[in-house]
Design a protein around this motif. Structure first.
Motif, PDB file in Angstrom:
ATOM      1  N   THR A   8      11.146  68.127  42.369  1.00 57.79           N
ATOM      2  CA  THR A   8      11.355  67.094  43.389  1.00 57.79           C
ATOM      3  C   THR A   8      11.620  65.731  42.758  1.00 57.79           C
ATOM      4  OG1 THR A   8       8.961  66.725  43.571  1.00 57.79           O
ATOM      5  CG2 THR A   8       9.944  68.299  45.117  1.00 57.79           C
ATOM      6  N   GLY A   9      11.598  65.667  41.421  1.00 57.32           N
ATOM      7  CA  GLY A   9      11.925  64.420  40.721  1.00 57.32           C
ATOM      8  C   GLY A   9      13.419  64.294  40.495  1.00 57.32           C
ATOM      9  N   HIS A  10      13.845  63.154  39.956  1.00 64.75           N
ATOM     10  CA  HIS A  10      15.270  62.859  39.777  1.00 64.75           C
ATOM     11  C   HIS A  10      15.961  63.888  38.879  1.00 64.75           C
ATOM     12  CE1 HIS A  10      15.131  59.029  41.852  1.00 64.75           C
ATOM     13  NE2 HIS A  10      14.100  58.657  41.106  1.00 64.75           N
ATOM     14  N   PHE A  11      15.370  64.155  37.712  1.00 60.73           N
ATOM     15  CA  PHE A  11      16.029  65.025  36.735  1.00 60.73           C
ATOM     16  C   PHE A  11      16.074  66.469  37.231  1.00 60.73           C
ATOM     17  CE2 PHE A  11      16.926  67.355  32.918  1.00 60.73           C
ATOM     18  CZ  PHE A  11      17.589  66.481  32.080  1.00 60.73           C
ATOM     19  N   GLY A  12      14.924  66.963  37.700  1.00 58.29           N
ATOM     20  CA  GLY A  12      14.861  68.342  38.164  1.00 58.29           C
ATOM     21  C   GLY A  12      15.776  68.609  39.331  1.00 58.29           C
ATOM     22  N   LYS A  13      15.757  67.702  40.297  1.00 59.76           N
ATOM     23  CA  LYS A  13      16.597  67.875  41.491  1.00 59.76           C
ATOM     24  C   LYS A  13      18.083  67.839  41.127  1.00 59.76           C
ATOM     25  CE  LYS A  13      14.946  66.108  45.251  1.00 59.76           C
ATOM     26  NZ  LYS A  13      14.529  65.191  46.359  1.00 59.76           N
ATOM     27  N   ALA A  14      18.457  66.922  40.241  1.00 53.59           N
ATOM     28  CA  ALA A  14      19.856  66.815  39.823  1.00 53.59           C
ATOM     29  C   ALA A  14      20.295  68.083  39.096  1.00 53.59           C
ATOM     30  CB  ALA A  14      20.055  65.593  38.933  1.00 53.59           C
ATOM     31  N   PRO A 165      12.926  41.140  24.726  1.00 49.90           N
ATOM     32  CA  PRO A 165      12.857  40.975  23.265  1.00 49.90           C
ATOM     33  C   PRO A 165      13.413  42.189  22.511  1.00 49.90           C
ATOM     34  CG  PRO A 165      10.697  41.557  24.117  1.00 49.90           C
ATOM     35  CD  PRO A 165      11.605  41.445  25.312  1.00 49.90           C
ATOM     36  N   ALA A 166      14.685  42.498  22.753  1.00 47.44           N
ATOM     37  CA  ALA A 166      15.301  43.710  22.195  1.00 47.44           C
ATOM     38  C   ALA A 166      16.258  43.409  21.046  1.00 47.44           C
ATOM     39  CB  ALA A 166      16.021  44.470  23.304  1.00 47.44           C
ATOM     40  N   GLY A 167      16.379  42.138  20.664  1.00 50.87           N
ATOM     41  CA  GLY A 167      17.248  41.785  19.556  1.00 50.87           C
ATOM     42  C   GLY A 167      18.706  42.122  19.815  1.00 50.87           C
ATOM     43  N   ASN A 168      19.466  42.349  18.755  1.00 48.76           N
ATOM     44  CA  ASN A 168      20.900  42.653  18.880  1.00 48.76           C
ATOM     45  C   ASN A 168      21.237  44.068  18.417  1.00 48.76           C
ATOM     46  OD1 ASN A 168      21.854  40.109  19.901  1.00 48.76           O
ATOM     47  ND2 ASN A 168      21.355  39.244  17.894  1.00 48.76           N
ATOM     48  N   THR A 169      20.214  44.906  18.301  1.00 46.67           N
ATOM     49  CA  THR A 169      20.442  46.291  17.877  1.00 46.67           C
ATOM     50  C   THR A 169      21.071  47.081  19.016  1.00 46.67           C
ATOM     51  OG1 THR A 169      18.416  46.090  16.570  1.00 46.67           O
ATOM     52  CG2 THR A 169      19.352  48.292  16.808  1.00 46.67           C
ATOM     53  N   GLN A 170      22.008  47.942  18.666  1.00 46.58           N
ATOM     54  CA  GLN A 170      22.669  48.755  19.687  1.00 46.58           C
ATOM     55  C   GLN A 170      21.887  50.038  19.962  1.00 46.58           C
ATOM     56  OE1 GLN A 170      26.569  49.204  17.814  1.00 46.58           O
ATOM     57  NE2 GLN A 170      27.431  47.760  19.300  1.00 46.58           N
ATOM     58  N   GLY A 171      22.115  50.584  21.156  1.00 42.31           N
ATOM     59  CA  GLY A 171      21.519  51.870  21.537  1.00 42.31           C
ATOM     60  C   GLY A 171      22.548  52.703  22.277  1.00 42.31           C
ATOM     61  N   ALA A 172      22.381  54.026  22.201  1.00 41.85           N
ATOM     62  CA  ALA A 172      23.330  54.948  22.851  1.00 41.85           C
ATOM     63  C   ALA A 172      22.736  55.460  24.157  1.00 41.85           C
ATOM     64  CB  ALA A 172      23.670  56.103  21.914  1.00 41.85           C
ATOM     65  N   PHE A 173      22.392  54.509  25.040  1.00 45.02           N
ATOM     66  CA  PHE A 173      21.765  54.832  26.320  1.00 45.02           C
ATOM     67  C   PHE A 173      22.711  55.705  27.148  1.00 45.02           C
ATOM     68  CE2 PHE A 173      21.068  50.211  25.301  1.00 45.02           C
ATOM     69  CZ  PHE A 173      19.912  50.405  24.558  1.00 45.02           C
ATOM     70  N   ALA A 174      22.146  56.688  27.858  1.00 54.13           N
ATOM     71  CA  ALA A 174      22.982  57.629  28.615  1.00 54.13           C
ATOM     72  C   ALA A 174      22.435  57.817  30.026  1.00 54.13           C
ATOM     73  CB  ALA A 174      23.060  58.969  27.887  1.00 54.13           C
ATOM     74  N   LEU A 175      23.312  58.267  30.899  1.00 59.21           N
ATOM     75  CA  LEU A 175      22.974  58.421  32.314  1.00 59.21           C
ATOM     76  C   LEU A 175      22.127  59.682  32.527  1.00 59.21           C
ATOM     77  CD1 LEU A 175      23.724  56.828  34.908  1.00 59.21           C
ATOM     78  CD2 LEU A 175      25.582  58.478  35.253  1.00 59.21           C
ATOM     79  N   ARG A 176      21.081  59.548  33.316  1.00 57.03           N
ATOM     80  CA  ARG A 176      20.186  60.682  33.581  1.00 57.03           C
ATOM     81  C   ARG A 176      20.950  61.869  34.184  1.00 57.03           C
ATOM     82  NH1 ARG A 176      15.231  58.744  36.526  1.00 57.03           N
ATOM     83  NH2 ARG A 176      16.802  58.041  37.998  1.00 57.03           N
ATOM     84  N   SER A 177      21.880  61.605  35.100  1.00 60.50           N
ATOM     85  CA  SER A 177      22.603  62.713  35.730  1.00 60.50           C
ATOM     86  C   SER A 177      23.504  63.429  34.728  1.00 60.50           C
ATOM     87  CB  SER A 177      23.407  62.225  36.935  1.00 60.50           C
ATOM     88  OG  SER A 177      24.404  61.308  36.541  1.00 60.50           O
ATOM     89  N   ASP A 178      24.025  62.716  33.723  1.00 57.61           N
ATOM     90  CA  ASP A 178      24.806  63.379  32.675  1.00 57.61           C
ATOM     91  C   ASP A 178      23.915  64.332  31.872  1.00 57.61           C
ATOM     92  OD1 ASP A 178      27.193  62.184  33.354  1.00 57.61           O
ATOM     93  OD2 ASP A 178      27.243  60.798  31.650  1.00 57.61           O
ATOM     94  N   MET A 179      22.681  63.893  31.595  1.00 60.15           N
ATOM     95  CA  MET A 179      21.749  64.753  30.865  1.00 60.15           C
ATOM     96  C   MET A 179      21.365  65.968  31.700  1.00 60.15           C
ATOM     97  SD  MET A 179      19.224  61.967  29.106  1.00 60.15           S
ATOM     98  CE  MET A 179      19.829  60.420  28.443  1.00 60.15           C
ATOM     99  N   ALA A 180      21.183  65.766  33.013  1.00 54.45           N
ATOM    100  CA  ALA A 180      20.851  66.884  33.907  1.00 54.45           C
ATOM    101  C   ALA A 180      22.006  67.884  33.963  1.00 54.45           C
ATOM    102  CB  ALA A 180      20.523  66.360  35.301  1.00 54.45           C
ATOM    103  N   GLU A 181      23.231  67.380  33.972  1.00 54.53           N
ATOM    104  CA  GLU A 181      24.393  68.272  33.964  1.00 54.53           C
ATOM    105  C   GLU A 181      24.446  69.076  32.662  1.00 54.53           C
ATOM    106  OE1 GLU A 181      29.284  68.106  34.339  1.00 54.53           O
ATOM    107  OE2 GLU A 181      28.105  66.335  34.859  1.00 54.53           O
ATOM    108  N   ALA A 182      24.146  68.423  31.554  1.00 52.81           N
ATOM    109  CA  ALA A 182      24.100  69.130  30.266  1.00 52.81           C
ATOM    110  C   ALA A 182      23.024  70.214  30.287  1.00 52.81           C
ATOM    111  CB  ALA A 182      23.838  68.130  29.140  1.00 52.81           C
TER     112      ALA A 182
END
Length: 290
Positions: A8-14, A165-182
């Motif tokens: 019933t959560g976002h990831f499971g339902k998706a 306070p996250a500085g200038n470091t990059q991150g490869a943030f991704a969409l939850r629904s893309d992960m659920a599809e994977a």
């Protein structure tokens, strides 16, 4: 038979929705829920509803009987989920589950010095329990959800800018629904046994770049300020933000700064068969109408 926990959560339902879109029959999908009243939409779709509680071992063994593939979606009870998830792994083994897929997290630092060690330990303990269980496994190392960024930015971000306070470091943030599809693609195909996948975006972006994207969307200058940790904590404390949220926000910001979510390689694009949703596309969807 596929069973999805946290259904019933976002990831499971998706994930369940993607399974149905891929043509998996509803009667071949089970959903583990604690509260059946929250599963009415799943029942309407014809999904098998299994009642189970992570704190009730016997209920898990019963729910997992006859399951071939189990998607164990990490729980939200950060304090207790280590014990709860080990319960789930042991119950899966006892019930005869053949393949367990677990949603863990992307990181570089497994030690107590990690700024998100408070979240990391339960994931690492669960991974270790799965790997020694004898069941086939797939570990999904989910990057920080793009969906979480607006929570870190605050509701007034288009008026006040980004203060983190996250500085200038990059991150490869991704969409939850893309992960659920994977995850759905893994559940419906072969060759994923005893593998670990990095579910990160194909691009790395900094908060400064995100502020520039927001500026273009809003049609005005959106500034990004990365204050010292103590200044950030003091500002949130004076704004009466609950202490547990301050700890979480500052911990994730420091993790971004230390490069915990940067990724030189990712399996997400291959698992999706397409490029993951970009940060810019996500920001447009969230902020373009505001």
């Amino acid at each position: 038979m596929i069973l999805v926990t946290g259904a019933t959560g976002h990831f499971g339902k998706a994930t369940i929705d993607f399974l149905l879109k891929k043509g998996i029959s509803a009667n071949n999908i089970s959903a583990l829920v604690r509260d059946v009243t929250k599963a009415e939409d799943l029942k309407t779709k014809g999904i098998n509803i299994k009642i189970g509680d992570y704190d009730n071992y016997a209920s898990l063994v019963e729910a997992f009987k006859g399951v071939d593939k189990l998607l164990l979606v990490s729980g939200t009870d950060v304090v207790n989920r280590g014990k709860q998830q080990i319960n789930a792994v042991n119950a899966a083994k006892e019930a005869g589950v053949k393949h367990i897929i677990y949603t863990s997290f992307e990181r570089k630092n497994d030690t107590e010095t990690s700024p998100i060690a408070f979240l990391a330990k339960s994931h690492i303990d669960t991974e270790n329990q799965i790997k020694t269980s004898g069941m086939a496994y797939t570990i999904l190392k989910n990057n920080l959800y793009l969906d979480a960024l607006p929570m870190f930015f605050g509701e007034q971000v288009l008026e006040t800018g980004i203060f983190l306070p996250a500085g200038n470091t990059q991150g490869a943030f991704a969409l939850r629904s893309d992960m659920a599809e994977a995850a759905a693609n893994i559940l419906t195909s072969q060759g994923h046994e005893n593998k670990e996948y990095s579910l990160s975006n194909s691009e790395n972006v900094s908060l400064q770049e995100i502020a520039q994207d927001l500026s273009a969307i809003a049609g005005k200058q959106i500034n990004y300020v990365s204050p010292p940790q103590e200044v950030y904590v003091d500002a949130l404390t004076k704004a009466n933000v609950p202490a547990e949220y301050i700890g979480m926000f500052s911990g994730f910001a420091e993790a971004i700064k230390q490069g915990e979510f940067s990724a030189e390689k990712t399996d997400l694009e291959n698992l999706l068969g397409r490029k993951p949703t970009t940060t810019k596309a996500f920001l447009k969807e969230v902020y373009a109408t505001k």
